[in-house]
Motif scaffolding. Sequence first.
Motif, PDB file in Angstrom:
ATOM      1  N   ARG A 203       0.850  -1.186   0.000  1.00  0.00           N
ATOM      2  CA  ARG A 203       0.000   0.000   0.000  1.00  0.00           C
ATOM      3  C   ARG A 203       0.891   1.242   0.000  1.00  0.00           C
ATOM      4  O   ARG A 203       1.774   1.385   0.858  1.00  0.00           O
ATOM      5  CB  ARG A 203      -0.919  -0.003   1.223  1.00  0.00           C
ATOM      6  N   ASP A 204       0.633   2.142  -0.951  1.00  0.00           N
ATOM      7  CA  ASP A 204       1.450   3.346  -1.041  1.00  0.00           C
ATOM      8  C   ASP A 204       0.881   4.459  -0.171  1.00  0.00           C
ATOM      9  O   ASP A 204      -0.132   4.275   0.529  1.00  0.00           O
ATOM     10  CB  ASP A 204       1.609   3.794  -2.497  1.00  0.00           C
ATOM     11  N   ALA A 205       1.519   5.627  -0.216  1.00  0.00           N
ATOM     12  CA  ALA A 205       1.134   6.733   0.651  1.00  0.00           C
ATOM     13  C   ALA A 205      -0.262   7.246   0.350  1.00  0.00           C
ATOM     14  O   ALA A 205      -0.913   7.855   1.213  1.00  0.00           O
ATOM     15  CB  ALA A 205       2.153   7.862   0.523  1.00  0.00           C
ATOM     16  N   GLN A 206      -0.747   7.026  -0.879  1.00  0.00           N
ATOM     17  CA  GLN A 206      -2.089   7.448  -1.260  1.00  0.00           C
ATOM     18  C   GLN A 206      -3.163   6.421  -0.903  1.00  0.00           C
ATOM     19  O   GLN A 206      -4.353   6.640  -1.122  1.00  0.00           O
ATOM     20  CB  GLN A 206      -2.155   7.748  -2.759  1.00  0.00           C
ATOM     21  N   GLY A 207      -2.747   5.281  -0.390  1.00  0.00           N
ATOM     22  CA  GLY A 207      -3.687   4.235  -0.020  1.00  0.00           C
ATOM     23  C   GLY A 207      -3.985   3.240  -1.121  1.00  0.00           C
ATOM     24  O   GLY A 207      -4.819   2.341  -0.935  1.00  0.00           O
ATOM     25  N   ASP A 208      -3.316   3.351  -2.274  1.00  0.00           N
ATOM     26  CA  ASP A 208      -3.517   2.402  -3.367  1.00  0.00           C
ATOM     27  C   ASP A 208      -2.778   1.102  -3.064  1.00  0.00           C
ATOM     28  O   ASP A 208      -1.620   1.120  -2.614  1.00  0.00           O
ATOM     29  CB  ASP A 208      -3.015   2.988  -4.689  1.00  0.00           C
ATOM     30  N   ILE A 209      -3.450  -0.024  -3.305  1.00  0.00           N
ATOM     31  CA  ILE A 209      -2.897  -1.341  -2.955  1.00  0.00           C
ATOM     32  C   ILE A 209      -2.474  -2.093  -4.206  1.00  0.00           C
ATOM     33  O   ILE A 209      -3.206  -2.137  -5.200  1.00  0.00           O
ATOM     34  CB  ILE A 209      -3.933  -2.159  -2.158  1.00  0.00           C
ATOM     35  N   THR A 210      -1.289  -2.677  -4.153  1.00  0.00           N
ATOM     36  CA  THR A 210      -0.768  -3.517  -5.219  1.00  0.00           C
ATOM     37  C   THR A 210      -0.693  -4.955  -4.737  1.00  0.00           C
ATOM     38  O   THR A 210      -0.096  -5.227  -3.686  1.00  0.00           O
ATOM     39  CB  THR A 210       0.645  -3.055  -5.660  1.00  0.00           C
ATOM     40  N   ASP A 211      -1.302  -5.849  -5.456  1.00  0.00           N
ATOM     41  CA  ASP A 211      -1.263  -7.283  -5.147  1.00  0.00           C
ATOM     42  C   ASP A 211      -0.120  -7.879  -5.952  1.00  0.00           C
ATOM     43  O   ASP A 211      -0.233  -8.112  -7.150  1.00  0.00           O
ATOM     44  CB  ASP A 211      -2.604  -7.924  -5.526  1.00  0.00           C
ATOM     45  N   GLN A 212       1.010  -8.108  -5.294  1.00  0.00           N
ATOM     46  CA  GLN A 212       2.229  -8.507  -5.993  1.00  0.00           C
ATOM     47  C   GLN A 212       2.550  -9.992  -5.778  1.00  0.00           C
ATOM     48  O   GLN A 212       2.778 -10.416  -4.645  1.00  0.00           O
ATOM     49  CB  GLN A 212       3.410  -7.666  -5.497  1.00  0.00           C
ATOM     50  N   PRO A 213       2.576 -10.791  -6.856  1.00  0.00           N
ATOM     51  CA  PRO A 213       2.998 -12.184  -6.710  1.00  0.00           C
ATOM     52  C   PRO A 213       4.456 -12.266  -6.251  1.00  0.00           C
ATOM     53  O   PRO A 213       5.291 -11.437  -6.634  1.00  0.00           O
ATOM     54  CB  PRO A 213       2.841 -12.748  -8.126  1.00  0.00           C
ATOM     55  N   VAL A 214       4.749 -13.250  -5.416  1.00  0.00           N
ATOM     56  CA  VAL A 214       6.120 -13.497  -4.968  1.00  0.00           C
ATOM     57  C   VAL A 214       6.437 -14.974  -5.169  1.00  0.00           C
ATOM     58  O   VAL A 214       5.538 -15.820  -5.197  1.00  0.00           O
ATOM     59  CB  VAL A 214       6.324 -13.103  -3.486  1.00  0.00           C
ATOM     60  N   ALA A 215       7.712 -15.262  -5.321  1.00  0.00           N
ATOM     61  CA  ALA A 215       8.138 -16.650  -5.520  1.00  0.00           C
ATOM     62  C   ALA A 215       9.477 -16.858  -4.837  1.00  0.00           C
ATOM     63  O   ALA A 215      10.233 -15.906  -4.596  1.00  0.00           O
ATOM     64  CB  ALA A 215       8.236 -16.971  -7.009  1.00  0.00           C
ATOM     65  N   GLY A 216       9.759 -18.097  -4.511  1.00  0.00           N
ATOM     66  CA  GLY A 216      11.030 -18.440  -3.894  1.00  0.00           C
ATOM     67  C   GLY A 216      11.103 -19.929  -3.647  1.00  0.00           C
ATOM     68  O   GLY A 216      10.075 -20.625  -3.649  1.00  0.00           O
ATOM     69  N   ASP A 217      12.304 -20.437  -3.456  1.00  0.00           N
ATOM     70  CA  ASP A 217      12.481 -21.870  -3.264  1.00  0.00           C
ATOM     71  C   ASP A 217      13.023 -22.197  -1.875  1.00  0.00           C
ATOM     72  O   ASP A 217      13.475 -23.308  -1.613  1.00  0.00           O
ATOM     73  CB  ASP A 217      13.386 -22.459  -4.344  1.00  0.00           C
ATOM     74  N   ILE A 218      12.985 -21.208  -0.965  1.00  0.00           N
ATOM     75  CA  ILE A 218      13.305 -21.455   0.445  1.00  0.00           C
ATOM     76  C   ILE A 218      12.054 -21.113   1.251  1.00  0.00           C
ATOM     77  O   ILE A 218      11.628 -19.960   1.308  1.00  0.00           O
ATOM     78  CB  ILE A 218      14.494 -20.613   0.923  1.00  0.00           C
ATOM     79  N   VAL A 219      11.445 -22.137   1.834  1.00  0.00           N
ATOM     80  CA  VAL A 219      10.217 -21.978   2.619  1.00  0.00           C
ATOM     81  C   VAL A 219      10.508 -22.465   4.035  1.00  0.00           C
ATOM     82  O   VAL A 219      10.883 -23.634   4.224  1.00  0.00           O
ATOM     83  CB  VAL A 219       9.051 -22.766   1.999  1.00  0.00           C
ATOM     84  N   LEU A 220      10.333 -21.597   5.023  1.00  0.00           N
ATOM     85  CA  LEU A 220      10.754 -21.913   6.390  1.00  0.00           C
ATOM     86  C   LEU A 220       9.689 -21.512   7.410  1.00  0.00           C
ATOM     87  O   LEU A 220       8.885 -20.625   7.168  1.00  0.00           O
ATOM     88  CB  LEU A 220      12.055 -21.167   6.725  1.00  0.00           C
ATOM     89  N   SER A 221       9.715 -22.184   8.531  1.00  0.00           N
ATOM     90  CA  SER A 221       8.962 -21.795   9.710  1.00  0.00           C
ATOM     91  C   SER A 221       9.699 -22.334  10.935  1.00  0.00           C
ATOM     92  O   SER A 221      10.447 -23.313  10.817  1.00  0.00           O
ATOM     93  CB  SER A 221       7.525 -22.349   9.654  1.00  0.00           C
ATOM     94  N   PRO A 222       9.533 -21.694  12.112  1.00  0.00           N
ATOM     95  CA  PRO A 222       8.745 -20.494  12.363  1.00  0.00           C
ATOM     96  C   PRO A 222       9.421 -19.245  11.816  1.00  0.00           C
ATOM     97  O   PRO A 222      10.470 -19.346  11.160  1.00  0.00           O
ATOM     98  CB  PRO A 222       8.650 -20.465  13.885  1.00  0.00           C
ATOM     99  N   SER A 223       8.848 -18.077  12.118  1.00  0.00           N
ATOM    100  CA  SER A 223       9.348 -16.843  11.519  1.00  0.00           C
ATOM    101  C   SER A 223      10.774 -16.526  11.944  1.00  0.00           C
ATOM    102  O   SER A 223      11.500 -15.835  11.213  1.00  0.00           O
ATOM    103  CB  SER A 223       8.420 -15.674  11.860  1.00  0.00           C
ATOM    104  N   GLY A 224      11.204 -17.036  13.083  1.00  0.00           N
ATOM    105  CA  GLY A 224      12.594 -16.834  13.482  1.00  0.00           C
ATOM    106  C   GLY A 224      13.568 -17.462  12.503  1.00  0.00           C
ATOM    107  O   GLY A 224      14.674 -16.948  12.296  1.00  0.00           O
ATOM    108  N   ALA A 225      13.158 -18.564  11.878  1.00  0.00           N
ATOM    109  CA  ALA A 225      14.014 -19.195  10.877  1.00  0.00           C
ATOM    110  C   ALA A 225      14.128 -18.321   9.632  1.00  0.00           C
ATOM    111  O   ALA A 225      15.185 -18.257   8.996  1.00  0.00           O
ATOM    112  CB  ALA A 225      13.458 -20.574  10.511  1.00  0.00           C
TER     113      ALA A 225
END
Length: 298
Positions: A203-225
Amino acid sequence: MNLNDLTLIQEIARLGSFAAVARQHGVDPSSIGRLVAGIETELGLRLFSRTTRRMELTEAGALYLARIAPLSEELERAREDARAMQSEPRGTLRLSASATFGQQFIVPRLAAFRAVYPEVGIEGVFSDTNIDLVAERIDLAIRLAPEVQGDYVVSKLMDTRYSVVAAPAYLAKSAPLLRPEDMQNHRAILFPFRDFRSRWLFRDAQGDITDQPVAGDIVLSPSGALRDAALAALGPALLPDWLINDDLAAGRLIHCLEGWEVTATTFDTAAWLVYPSRSYVPGKVRAMIDFLRSARDG
């Protein structure tokens, strides 16, 4: 038969009349007589011999009181100890939180808590599963969510915000990461939840929202990892402020996409204090709530 009944019998035996006991309690003597009659009926024995001048314990009554006196004293001590626990911070506090929040936010602060409340023991149940507070005898839980459902008492501890961050070493060798669409040139470190691993919302300063796809090959949990992987320069990660504020201040991580708010679910998220009941909140629970609030502000 309850503790009040036992106490009443002992008072009558000590003072020797219904009237004297009635004066102490500010009631009519006949009400004391009815209470005693009910107790005798329940026990199936006569406790007192009534005369026009005085009441005396029967032989059976004297034997009964001799046996219950230690029990009555122990019950009274137990009641006073329990009341003290309600008002004074003592006993064992079972505290629940997510694995990373418990390790990163709570554990480093326990020494300061124990310095103030040395009679409170801590059992930390740190898990990314929302456990049943009543079934697991949890006194206090911290839940990270937009809101908390359930028949509990819920109070906000603090707002939480997410940021896209990366290590300086990663950014030095990678494509620019200044706008949401730049994410297509990066392999992100991802959290396994569906919304976190497929697209992020900006969300930018004007309040407009961008739905951005993301990708990656490292998937971890919990968030500390994820934080550890980001520190190791493995890629950008979406992480909460309470986890990375120290890393940002020390320069170990860098805030990417300045000027954009980011989330995977909703922009309004928080850490919530959750406990089973508002009635008779033990002193140990109140002490931890107050301490966490001060730790938040400190």
